[in-house]
Design a protein around this motif. Sequence first.
Motif, PDB file in Angstrom:
ATOM      1  N   ALA A 328      -2.915   3.222   5.504  1.00 33.29           N
ATOM      2  CA  ALA A 328      -2.294   2.533   4.364  1.00 33.29           C
ATOM      3  C   ALA A 328      -3.098   2.865   3.111  1.00 33.29           C
ATOM      4  CB  ALA A 328      -2.291   1.040   4.598  1.00 33.29           C
ATOM      5  N   ASP A 329      -2.417   3.242   2.017  1.00 34.74           N
ATOM      6  CA  ASP A 329      -3.164   3.532   0.784  1.00 34.74           C
ATOM      7  C   ASP A 329      -2.661   2.722  -0.407  1.00 34.74           C
ATOM      8  OD1 ASP A 329      -0.757   4.767   0.269  1.00 34.74           O
ATOM      9  OD2 ASP A 329      -1.561   6.806   0.152  1.00 34.74           O
ATOM     10  N   MET A 330      -1.639   1.880  -0.180  1.00 33.26           N
ATOM     11  CA  MET A 330      -1.094   1.123  -1.306  1.00 33.26           C
ATOM     12  C   MET A 330      -0.673  -0.273  -0.873  1.00 33.26           C
ATOM     13  SD  MET A 330       2.457   0.769  -2.804  1.00 33.26           S
ATOM     14  CE  MET A 330       3.278   1.998  -3.793  1.00 33.26           C
ATOM     15  N   VAL A 331      -0.794  -1.216  -1.820  1.00 34.02           N
ATOM     16  CA  VAL A 331      -0.252  -2.552  -1.570  1.00 34.02           C
ATOM     17  C   VAL A 331       0.836  -2.776  -2.615  1.00 34.02           C
ATOM     18  CG1 VAL A 331      -0.706  -5.024  -1.547  1.00 34.02           C
ATOM     19  CG2 VAL A 331      -2.376  -3.436  -0.560  1.00 34.02           C
ATOM     20  N   LEU A 332       2.049  -3.000  -2.135  1.00 29.51           N
ATOM     21  CA  LEU A 332       3.173  -3.243  -3.033  1.00 29.51           C
ATOM     22  C   LEU A 332       3.325  -4.752  -3.182  1.00 29.51           C
ATOM     23  CD1 LEU A 332       5.507  -1.528  -4.441  1.00 29.51           C
ATOM     24  CD2 LEU A 332       6.948  -2.446  -2.621  1.00 29.51           C
ATOM     25  N   SER A 333       3.064  -5.247  -4.386  1.00 31.17           N
ATOM     26  CA  SER A 333       3.207  -6.689  -4.608  1.00 31.17           C
ATOM     27  C   SER A 333       4.548  -6.956  -5.261  1.00 31.17           C
ATOM     28  CB  SER A 333       2.056  -7.208  -5.476  1.00 31.17           C
ATOM     29  OG  SER A 333       1.913  -6.432  -6.642  1.00 31.17           O
ATOM     30  N   THR A 334       5.184  -8.047  -4.865  1.00 31.07           N
ATOM     31  CA  THR A 334       6.518  -8.387  -5.379  1.00 31.07           C
ATOM     32  C   THR A 334       6.487  -9.787  -5.963  1.00 31.07           C
ATOM     33  OG1 THR A 334       7.473  -7.077  -3.590  1.00 31.07           O
ATOM     34  CG2 THR A 334       8.971  -8.531  -4.757  1.00 31.07           C
ATOM     35  N   SER A 335       7.231  -9.987  -7.045  1.00 27.52           N
ATOM     36  CA  SER A 335       7.332 -11.322  -7.634  1.00 27.52           C
ATOM     37  C   SER A 335       8.687 -11.918  -7.285  1.00 27.52           C
ATOM     38  CB  SER A 335       7.173 -11.230  -9.147  1.00 27.52           C
ATOM     39  OG  SER A 335       8.343 -10.694  -9.707  1.00 27.52           O
ATOM     40  N   VAL A 336       8.855 -13.215  -7.512  1.00 32.97           N
ATOM     41  CA  VAL A 336      10.135 -13.857  -7.184  1.00 32.97           C
ATOM     42  C   VAL A 336      11.303 -13.182  -7.871  1.00 32.97           C
ATOM     43  CG1 VAL A 336       9.406 -16.185  -6.687  1.00 32.97           C
ATOM     44  CG2 VAL A 336       9.882 -15.572  -9.006  1.00 32.97           C
ATOM     45  N   ASP A 337      11.066 -12.607  -9.048  1.00 36.73           N
ATOM     46  CA  ASP A 337      12.195 -12.021  -9.777  1.00 36.73           C
ATOM     47  C   ASP A 337      12.400 -10.543  -9.457  1.00 36.73           C
ATOM     48  OD1 ASP A 337       9.984 -11.072 -11.108  1.00 36.73           O
ATOM     49  OD2 ASP A 337      10.836 -11.329 -13.106  1.00 36.73           O
ATOM     50  N   GLY A 338      11.723 -10.051  -8.419  1.00 41.04           N
ATOM     51  CA  GLY A 338      12.010  -8.710  -7.945  1.00 41.04           C
ATOM     52  C   GLY A 338      11.142  -7.615  -8.536  1.00 41.04           C
ATOM     53  N   PHE A 339      10.289  -7.946  -9.520  1.00 36.64           N
ATOM     54  CA  PHE A 339       9.374  -6.937 -10.060  1.00 36.64           C
ATOM     55  C   PHE A 339       8.395  -6.523  -8.957  1.00 36.64           C
ATOM     56  CE2 PHE A 339       5.098  -6.101 -11.685  1.00 36.64           C
ATOM     57  CZ  PHE A 339       5.335  -5.095 -12.605  1.00 36.64           C
ATOM     58  N   THR A 340       8.009  -5.241  -8.961  1.00 38.60           N
ATOM     59  CA  THR A 340       7.016  -4.797  -7.983  1.00 38.60           C
ATOM     60  C   THR A 340       5.941  -3.946  -8.653  1.00 38.60           C
ATOM     61  OG1 THR A 340       8.387  -2.873  -7.500  1.00 38.60           O
ATOM     62  CG2 THR A 340       8.577  -4.736  -5.978  1.00 38.60           C
ATOM     63  N   ALA A 341       4.741  -3.989  -8.090  1.00 37.27           N
ATOM     64  CA  ALA A 341       3.648  -3.145  -8.570  1.00 37.27           C
ATOM     65  C   ALA A 341       2.981  -2.510  -7.355  1.00 37.27           C
ATOM     66  CB  ALA A 341       2.627  -3.980  -9.350  1.00 37.27           C
ATOM     67  N   GLY A 342       2.681  -1.214  -7.457  1.00 34.67           N
ATOM     68  CA  GLY A 342       1.982  -0.520  -6.375  1.00 34.67           C
ATOM     69  C   GLY A 342       0.522  -0.348  -6.756  1.00 34.67           C
ATOM     70  N   THR A 343      -0.376  -0.982  -5.995  1.00 37.38           N
ATOM     71  CA  THR A 343      -1.801  -0.941  -6.320  1.00 37.38           C
ATOM     72  C   THR A 343      -2.538  -0.178  -5.225  1.00 37.38           C
ATOM     73  OG1 THR A 343      -1.505  -3.171  -7.204  1.00 37.38           O
ATOM     74  CG2 THR A 343      -3.766  -2.402  -6.965  1.00 37.38           C
ATOM     75  N   PRO A 344      -3.474   0.729  -5.609  1.00 31.32           N
ATOM     76  CA  PRO A 344      -4.254   1.417  -4.572  1.00 31.32           C
ATOM     77  C   PRO A 344      -4.987   0.381  -3.722  1.00 31.32           C
ATOM     78  CG  PRO A 344      -4.732   2.312  -6.769  1.00 31.32           C
ATOM     79  CD  PRO A 344      -3.858   1.116  -6.968  1.00 31.32           C
ATOM     80  N   ILE A 345      -4.898   0.511  -2.420  1.00 34.97           N
ATOM     81  CA  ILE A 345      -5.511  -0.496  -1.549  1.00 34.97           C
ATOM     82  C   ILE A 345      -7.022  -0.544  -1.810  1.00 34.97           C
ATOM     83  CG2 ILE A 345      -5.909   0.958   0.507  1.00 34.97           C
ATOM     84  CD1 ILE A 345      -4.775  -1.495   2.124  1.00 34.97           C
ATOM     85  N   GLY A 346      -7.595   0.588  -2.193  1.00 33.79           N
ATOM     86  CA  GLY A 346      -9.027   0.631  -2.483  1.00 33.79           C
ATOM     87  C   GLY A 346      -9.433  -0.330  -3.586  1.00 33.79           C
ATOM     88  N   ALA A 347      -8.605  -0.429  -4.626  1.00 34.55           N
ATOM     89  CA  ALA A 347      -8.947  -1.296  -5.751  1.00 34.55           C
ATOM     90  C   ALA A 347      -8.901  -2.766  -5.353  1.00 34.55           C
ATOM     91  CB  ALA A 347      -7.989  -1.043  -6.916  1.00 34.55           C
ATOM     92  N   LEU A 348      -8.205  -3.056  -4.232  1.00 38.50           N
ATOM     93  CA  LEU A 348      -8.095  -4.444  -3.791  1.00 38.50           C
ATOM     94  C   LEU A 348      -9.130  -4.787  -2.728  1.00 38.50           C
ATOM     95  CD1 LEU A 348      -4.195  -4.691  -3.559  1.00 38.50           C
ATOM     96  CD2 LEU A 348      -5.685  -5.391  -5.434  1.00 38.50           C
ATOM     97  N   THR A 349      -9.824  -3.762  -2.196  1.00 41.45           N
ATOM     98  CA  THR A 349     -10.769  -4.026  -1.109  1.00 41.45           C
ATOM     99  C   THR A 349     -12.186  -3.538  -1.416  1.00 41.45           C
ATOM    100  OG1 THR A 349      -9.998  -1.963  -0.104  1.00 41.45           O
ATOM    101  CG2 THR A 349      -9.055  -3.993   0.766  1.00 41.45           C
ATOM    102  N   ASP A 350     -12.382  -2.871  -2.561  1.00 43.19           N
ATOM    103  CA  ASP A 350     -13.688  -2.248  -2.805  1.00 43.19           C
ATOM    104  C   ASP A 350     -14.730  -3.200  -3.384  1.00 43.19           C
ATOM    105  OD1 ASP A 350     -12.921  -2.559  -5.425  1.00 43.19           O
ATOM    106  OD2 ASP A 350     -12.854  -0.420  -5.904  1.00 43.19           O
ATOM    107  N   GLY A 351     -14.461  -4.479  -3.375  1.00 44.07           N
ATOM    108  CA  GLY A 351     -15.489  -5.417  -3.817  1.00 44.07           C
ATOM    109  C   GLY A 351     -15.364  -5.822  -5.271  1.00 44.07           C
ATOM    110  N   ARG A 352     -14.489  -5.153  -6.039  1.00 40.91           N
ATOM    111  CA  ARG A 352     -14.304  -5.611  -7.414  1.00 40.91           C
ATOM    112  C   ARG A 352     -13.543  -6.928  -7.391  1.00 40.91           C
ATOM    113  NH1 ARG A 352     -10.760  -0.981 -10.144  1.00 40.91           N
ATOM    114  NH2 ARG A 352     -11.381   0.222  -8.327  1.00 40.91           N
ATOM    115  N   ASN A 353     -13.494  -7.605  -8.515  1.00 35.87           N
ATOM    116  CA  ASN A 353     -12.877  -8.929  -8.574  1.00 35.87           C
ATOM    117  C   ASN A 353     -11.359  -8.873  -8.694  1.00 35.87           C
ATOM    118  OD1 ASN A 353     -15.038 -10.795  -8.385  1.00 35.87           O
ATOM    119  ND2 ASN A 353     -15.703 -10.154 -10.428  1.00 35.87           N
ATOM    120  N   ALA A 354     -10.690  -8.315  -7.691  1.00 34.07           N
ATOM    121  CA  ALA A 354      -9.220  -8.365  -7.702  1.00 34.07           C
ATOM    122  C   ALA A 354      -8.832  -9.731  -7.161  1.00 34.07           C
ATOM    123  CB  ALA A 354      -8.654  -7.260  -6.834  1.00 34.07           C
TER     124      ALA A 354
END
Length: 529
Positions: A328-354
């Motif tokens: 897996a290399d991406m996390v696709l986040s979705t909002s109630v209104d259907g907007f989506t964002a594709g974030t590199p999984i690394g940026a969410l797990t590398d210890g930064r304050n995500a």
Amino acid sequence: MSATRQAEEETVTPSAARSWVAVLGGIAAGAVTIGVAELLAGLMERFGWSGGIPSPVIAVGEAFIDRTPPWLKDFAVNKFGTNDKAVLLAGIGLVLFLLSCVIGLLLRRLPVVALVGFVVLLAVAMAAVLTRPGARPADLVPTLVGGLAGLWVLHRWRGLLSVGAGRREMTTERRQVLTWTVLSVIGGGLALAAGRAVSGSARAIQAARETFVAPRVQRPVQVPPVAPVGDVPGITPYIVPNGQFYRIDTALQVPQVEASGWSLKVTGMVDHEVEIDWKTLLSKPMQQAMITLMCVSNEVGGSLNGNAIWTGWPVRELLKLAGPKPGADMVLSTSVDGFTAGTPIGALTDGRNALLAVAMNGKALPVDHGYPVRMVVPGLYGYVSATKWITHLKVTTYAKDQGYWTPRGWSAMGPVKISSRIDVPHDGRSVAPGTDGTVPIAGVAWDQHTGVSGVQVRIDNGPWQSAQLGEQATVDAWRQWVLHWPATKGRHTATVRAVDAKGHVQISAEAAPAPNGSTGLHSVTFTVA
Ligand SMILES: Nc1nc2c(c(=O)[nH]1)N[C@H]1C(S)=C(S)[C@@H](COP(=O)(O)O)O[C@H]1N2
Ligand SMILES: [Mo]
């Protein structure tokens, strides 16, 4: 011919008078349709009977936004900034008004065409309502009932139009027509206003927001003293108050999400799917982080960015519970209104304050900024990371999925680019030097998650001079800067550039915001009096 004679003659010119009557009929039908539909939509939202967007006007507007070509979206954001929504609504209003006039005109000579046109417009609105995220068949009720009311008005008008054209009838008819038109327009307008006023559970949500106490954190963010740099009049505040924070999203009507009913699920390439609700989220150890959010649409010198202190639970902790699968290399986040964002999984797990943020500057998230929960990731533009009203995380790959803006001409990856802005003097202004003979040139500079080590200012074609820097609380936040320039009278141009933590100077080559962020140097021209 006497003047009175001429006036009378005009009064009874049947054809011109009839066109007028016909146009008023279209306007009356349009007003009744929209009024009834918006009132019902408002009631449905108020009582929670709707699934998606029951308002035909908002649904069409949002469907339009989703299909806006990139150049038009760019133009709208740059031209109208955060007012782009008001401009779109005004545009929709104007188009509806003109369509109503045309339907009215057609009603006279080509009534069948008028009716078919009206029904086609209703069908378009219903398609928009049905294709909004979360839509249910019941969401069609307002459009259907409004449409029937509009058809009834058109039918009545056909009757008026076919009345004989004797002089006496004309006068009564005219009175009738005007009464009908005024009543329809005022009634429709009031219904529209009432519908918007009752819609949503806005009031309940505001009450919940006000009583919300931001969770305690072990290590609160220490805000460094902003003086003396941050005291320069006109400089952007180091921490932007919630009410002044820029807002960018695709929602014409801000989603109203009740925290008590909120949940976030993690699915996709994971060992176990996880779902957390609001209570569970609040029971987790929360962290605080100062993060400067940045919009990719920002032009050089633009103000689509802001710095705030966010409180939330690190996204990596939630992902850890789910156990992402290798590959897996991406996390696709979705909002109630259907907007989506594709974030590199690394940026969410590398210890930064995500973070899955629940508070902004110590208060519940404002509804406009994602209440009850949004994502905030240091170092990435908002369009690939900062999902507001978040409800779903899908662990996936860039090969399989893409975020909302990617098929619309924006890069899949959106790391923030180093940039800097001059806040004062304003471009085109005249300034007087202070008692010490200097003029402060000041602003902010950012390179989120890398950090800014220097800011340089050039006056006219002179040498680059180092500005005085404000504290840097974290590399994830911007830095204020000022140069107290010993001023000389006349017109001058000041240009700024930032230097990153590794000594790289901000690039001066100009690039437009699309596809992955603007570059170039900001400059202002001012007069020293
Ligand atoms: N649900 C949702 N979240 C969204 C967006 C959106 O359109 N819908 N826009 C993103 C973009 S492009 C930006 S720049 C940031 C802006 O966040 P703000 O409005 O809180 O400043 O939100 C991001 N999150
Ligand atoms: Mo954005």
